[in-house]
Design an enzyme around this catalytic site. Sequence first.
Site, mmCIF file in Angstrom:
data_model
loop_
_atom_site.group_PDB
_atom_site.id
_atom_site.type_symbol
_atom_site.label_atom_id
_atom_site.label_comp_id
_atom_site.label_asym_id
_atom_site.label_seq_id
_atom_site.Cartn_x
_atom_site.Cartn_y
_atom_site.Cartn_z
ATOM 1 N N PRO A 147 0.918 -1.613 -0.217
ATOM 2 C CA PRO A 147 -0.253 -0.465 0.155
ATOM 3 C C PRO A 147 1.335 1.481 0.131
ATOM 4 O O PRO A 147 0.435 1.853 0.740
ATOM 5 C CB PRO A 147 -1.175 0.608 1.226
ATOM 6 C CG PRO A 147 -0.252 -0.912 2.009
ATOM 7 C CD PRO A 147 0.588 -1.666 1.644
ATOM 8 N N CYS A 148 0.951 1.394 -0.666
ATOM 9 C CA CYS A 148 2.310 3.036 -0.957
ATOM 10 C C CYS A 148 1.300 4.369 -1.122
ATOM 11 O O CYS A 148 1.842 4.749 -0.832
ATOM 12 C CB CYS A 148 3.084 3.341 -2.382
ATOM 13 S SG CYS A 148 2.352 2.330 -3.997
#
Length: 188
Positions: free
Chosen positions: A133-134
């Site tokens: 989850p950037c």
Amino acid sequence: MLYTTLASPVGELLLVGAATDQAPGGLALASLSMPRQRGAAVPAPHWRRTPELFAAAAEEIEEYFAGERHAFTLTLRTGGTGFQERVWRALEAIPYGATISYGQLAARVGVGRGEVRAVGAAVGANPLLLVRPCHRVIGADGTLRGFAAGLDRKEFLLRHEGALAPTLDLAGEATAASAPAGPAVGFG
């Protein structure tokens, strides 16, 4: 390489993987890209479309968009540098519904403030948007900064997770963020 596409609230996702006997279902996910993403994978003529092998990945992604899943359990196989892989593993530790700054992420991977740009570059090279989850990494001042698939999708994902407050419509009623693009969830 193997691939399939999956309809989602943020547009058609491209899932790319490699066959392996070391993963449940026989597939390790190597890439998940969104429409208009910088550096996204593009299916090559020799790639095989195999939606059946991506059933577990599709199920987890559908659960995520339904609000029923907060972490992914898929087998992943990426080919980044040692530094990139370290940053990408640190992304996986950012909880659903939370955000951290690039500086905080740099501290988590054990690098100094002078290497925040290198951390940002590694985040930008993440081949597994959503799964790693950037989108949960934001500027130190709380602003949304960089996302390979566009800030509109980053905002949508953070609102979906409850990390950003709902927007108000003109009548003053709270509404969920509208999806930037794409049909209902489904794969093929």
